[in-house]
Design an enzyme around this catalytic site. Sequence first.
Site, short mmCIF file in Angstrom:
data_model
loop_
_atom_site.label_atom_id
_atom_site.label_comp_id
_atom_site.label_asym_id
_atom_site.label_seq_id
_atom_site.Cartn_x
_atom_site.Cartn_y
_atom_site.Cartn_z
N ASP A 42 -0.55 -73.16 21.58
CA ASP A 42 -1.15 -71.83 21.70
C ASP A 42 -2.29 -71.74 20.67
O ASP A 42 -3.39 -72.21 20.91
CB ASP A 42 -0.02 -70.81 21.48
CG ASP A 42 -0.44 -69.38 21.69
OD1 ASP A 42 -1.33 -69.13 22.51
OD2 ASP A 42 0.14 -68.49 21.04
N GLU A 88 6.19 -81.02 22.69
CA GLU A 88 6.07 -79.56 22.50
C GLU A 88 6.12 -78.85 23.84
O GLU A 88 5.71 -79.39 24.86
CB GLU A 88 4.73 -79.24 21.81
CG GLU A 88 4.86 -78.76 20.38
CD GLU A 88 5.49 -77.38 20.20
OE1 GLU A 88 6.37 -76.98 20.98
OE2 GLU A 88 5.09 -76.71 19.25
N ASP A 89 6.58 -77.61 23.81
CA ASP A 89 6.56 -76.81 25.03
C ASP A 89 5.14 -76.31 25.34
O ASP A 89 4.65 -76.46 26.45
CB ASP A 89 7.56 -75.63 24.95
CG ASP A 89 7.41 -74.77 23.69
OD1 ASP A 89 6.56 -75.07 22.82
OD2 ASP A 89 8.15 -73.78 23.56
N ARG A 122 14.93 -68.80 28.76
CA ARG A 122 14.74 -70.25 28.65
C ARG A 122 15.33 -70.99 29.84
O ARG A 122 14.91 -72.09 30.16
CB ARG A 122 15.40 -70.80 27.37
CG ARG A 122 14.78 -70.30 26.07
CD ARG A 122 15.31 -71.13 24.91
NE ARG A 122 15.12 -70.51 23.59
CZ ARG A 122 14.03 -70.65 22.85
NH1 ARG A 122 13.01 -71.35 23.29
NH2 ARG A 122 13.94 -70.07 21.66
N PHE A 164 1.42 -64.48 28.44
CA PHE A 164 2.68 -64.87 27.81
C PHE A 164 3.64 -65.35 28.89
O PHE A 164 3.97 -64.61 29.81
CB PHE A 164 3.29 -63.73 27.01
CG PHE A 164 4.38 -64.22 26.10
CD1 PHE A 164 4.06 -64.82 24.89
CD2 PHE A 164 5.71 -64.15 26.47
CE1 PHE A 164 5.05 -65.33 24.05
CE2 PHE A 164 6.72 -64.65 25.65
CZ PHE A 164 6.38 -65.24 24.44
#
Length: 188
Positions: free
Chosen positions: A102, A98-99, A164, A151
Amino acid sequence: MMSDIKEVLIRDEEIQAKVKELAGQINRDYRDKDLVLVGVLNGAFVFLSDLMRNLDIPCTVDFVSWSSYGKDTSSSGVFRIMKDLETNVESKHVLVVEDIIDTGLTLHYLLDTIRARKPASVRVAALLDKPSRRRIEAKADYLGFQIPDAFVVGYGLDFAQRYRNLPFIGILKPDIYAGRGTPPDEVG
Ligand code: IMP
Ligand code: MG
């Protein structure tokens, strides 16, 4: 693009060093095991591609795309698979890549889905973790960096599908997403 970035949080070189360190642990832990890397699209593809090139054990790679209906209303866990695995993971060792974790909702429900398919084991490698935002239990076995509640974009992470391609992790200027609510990324 750089003018939209408030601050570089994690530099390119720091990311690369951390990816090598995590790959070293994975190489040791999965020696002689049948490993399937499962990348969560879209955000994880950059991390996954660097991570797997630092693995020296046999492995295969597959992807899922997973979408939630509205982050702020998804405590009920209404998730939808946009693209499922092509691999049968039964009796295989799965490493979900996963990036960022959250709220934890994506990972929590994805792990439930994968566990139902009876893999030999399931673990998680996540580049980033924002623990202060957690709404449901979710944790990485291999974690890159804990970050504050901001963010971030770059190294695969997007805002409205952009940024990205930045090689570092940066905090987006709040005026970029002002008026559009909390910056959400419901798909990947
Ligand atoms: P969770 O279900 O709330 O844990 O969200 C996980 C997904 O939300 C990640 O895979 C990202 O796609 C997205 N996300 C969460 N925080 C950020 C961020 O700071 N920048 C970009 N995407 C994010
Ligand atoms: Mg994502």
